[in-house]
Design an enzyme around this catalytic site. Structure first.
Site, PDB file in Angstrom:
ATOM      1  N   ASP A  84       0.548  -1.050  -0.008  1.00  0.00           N
ATOM      2  CA  ASP A  84       0.010  -0.565   0.131  1.00  0.00           C
ATOM      3  C   ASP A  84       0.668   1.330   0.088  1.00  0.00           C
ATOM      4  OD1 ASP A  84       0.486  -0.202   2.615  1.00  0.00           O
ATOM      5  OD2 ASP A  84      -0.638   0.279   3.338  1.00  0.00           O
ATOM      6  N   SER A  85       2.284   1.022  -0.376  1.00  0.00           N
ATOM      7  CA  SER A  85       2.943   2.170   0.109  1.00  0.00           C
ATOM      8  C   SER A  85       3.050   2.884  -1.085  1.00  0.00           C
ATOM      9  CB  SER A  85       4.287   2.067   0.547  1.00  0.00           C
ATOM     10  OG  SER A  85       5.432   0.514  -0.974  1.00  0.00           O
ATOM     11  N   ASP A 105      -1.077  -6.098  -0.155  1.00  0.00           N
ATOM     12  CA  ASP A 105      -1.676  -5.716   1.283  1.00  0.00           C
ATOM     13  C   ASP A 105      -3.089  -5.618   1.081  1.00  0.00           C
ATOM     14  OD1 ASP A 105       0.162  -5.200   3.125  1.00  0.00           O
ATOM     15  OD2 ASP A 105       1.276  -3.117   1.468  1.00  0.00           O
ATOM     16  N   LYS A 157      -1.683  -9.641   2.583  1.00  0.00           N
ATOM     17  CA  LYS A 157      -0.413  -9.084   4.716  1.00  0.00           C
ATOM     18  C   LYS A 157      -1.499  -7.469   4.381  1.00  0.00           C
ATOM     19  CE  LYS A 157       2.790  -6.066   3.728  1.00  0.00           C
ATOM     20  NZ  LYS A 157       2.095  -5.010   5.453  1.00  0.00           N
ATOM     21  N   GLU A 182      -1.307  -5.561   8.794  1.00  0.00           N
ATOM     22  CA  GLU A 182      -0.480  -5.040   9.721  1.00  0.00           C
ATOM     23  C   GLU A 182      -1.732  -5.916  10.859  1.00  0.00           C
ATOM     24  OE1 GLU A 182       0.224  -0.996   9.639  1.00  0.00           O
ATOM     25  OE2 GLU A 182       0.554  -1.031   7.393  1.00  0.00           O
ATOM     26  N   GLU A 192       9.323  -4.513  11.399  1.00  0.00           N
ATOM     27  CA  GLU A 192       9.357  -2.942  10.870  1.00  0.00           C
ATOM     28  C   GLU A 192       9.463  -2.019  11.323  1.00  0.00           C
ATOM     29  OE1 GLU A 192       8.077   0.912   7.969  1.00  0.00           O
ATOM     30  OE2 GLU A 192       6.822  -1.361   7.480  1.00  0.00           O
TER      31      GLU A 192
END
Length: 292
Positions: free
Chosen positions: A49-50, A88, A118, A120, A186
């Protein structure tokens, strides 16, 4: 190339089996051309999502939508043949409930053809990860610094205090038993990353978490020097493509302004045989026919 000779794509299970072996090589990818270049060298490609910050100029990953992730996931799958492709899940697409997470994860898998998703979160997301894993959705977890929580935690490394370290330990323990096939660490201090890697039975993939991890990932545009808004301490720049692109564009602009480009070698000419074959202008084919 026959089906038998094609390279087989790395699956989530094969990534999991790389625990403790040769470090896992991972990079982000958002487009088909970049995926084609990275695919030969990477074990895992993350459609991160960056993309919101790198390609769309957003200030964070928060505004990224599910539709955006699916579109870029499709693009990367078109360019990838070998690497395990993970997409993501964007902010807001899985936190509400495990059922919401399942619906959106299935949509990502079905519409992109990717290998895994993925998300978080640590102990608070362990139940959701278990729910997904039990229903056939491979999940790459993500703890430590979590960009989707930037508004509450800030963007800084973690593990400096005993409270932060205890939180990472709890998160790692919960994720380790959730069914996730690997976990991204991270912005985590080396001693904590090493401890987590030693304890977990699944691979750890570090980004700013030291060489103690089972693998490494970076944002491709960071390591290639294409994204220059800011450079995190943990990024090593392997090239300065942004500067090279700028020089190339400047050279092009200069050539155009002084009429050096296009040159003779870049210009179409009427073919001699076309003038000889047709006796009059009315018999001649159109310009589009003559030129190619």
């Amino acid at each position: 190339m026959s089906a038998a000779s094609r390279p087989s794509r790395l699956t989530a299970n094969r990534i999991r089996a790389m625990k403790g072996g040769t470090p896992i090589v991972c990079l982000t990818a958002y487009t088909t051309p970049i995926a084609k270049i990275l695919d030969e060298h990477c074990d895992l490609l993350l459609v991160g999502d960056s993309v919101g910050m790198v390609l769309y100029g957003m200030e964070s990953t928060i505004p990224v939508t599910l539709d955006m992730m699916i579109a870029h996931g499709k693009a990367v799958m078109r360019g990838s043949k070998r690497a395990c492709v993970v997409v993501d899940m964007p902010y807001g697409s899985y936190q509400e409930s495990k059922e919401q997470a399942y619906r959106n994860a299935v949509r990502i898998l079905q519409e992109t053809g990717c290998d895994a998703v993925k998300l978080e979160g640590g102990e608070e997301m362990a139940e959701t990860i278990s729910f997904l894993s039990a229903r056939g959705v491979p999940v790459l977890a993500h703890i430590g610094l979590m960009p989707q929580q930037v508004h509450t935690t800030g963007y800084r490394s973690v593990g400096h205090t005993e409270a932060e370290t205890a939180k990472i330990r709890r998160d790692a323990t919960a994720i380790g038993g959730s069914g996730a096939f690997a976990i991204v660490l991270e912005g985590t201090v080396e001693s904590v990353a090493r401890e987590v890697t030693d304890v977990l039975q699944i691979p750890t993939i570090g980004i700013g978490a030291s060489a103690a991890c089972d693998g490494q990932i970076l944002v491709s545009d960071d390591m290639l020097g294409l994204f220059s808004e800011f450079t995190p301490r943990f990024v090593k720049r392997y090239d300065e493509l942004g500067r090279r692109v700028e020089r190339a564009v400047a050279a092009y602009a200069s050539d155009v302004r002084v009429r050096l480009f296009p040159g003779e070698e870049h210009t179409f000419k009427r073919r001699e045989h076309a003038r000889k074959t047709y006796g009059s202008a009315t018999d001649a084919p159109s310009l589009a026919t003559i030129e190619s």
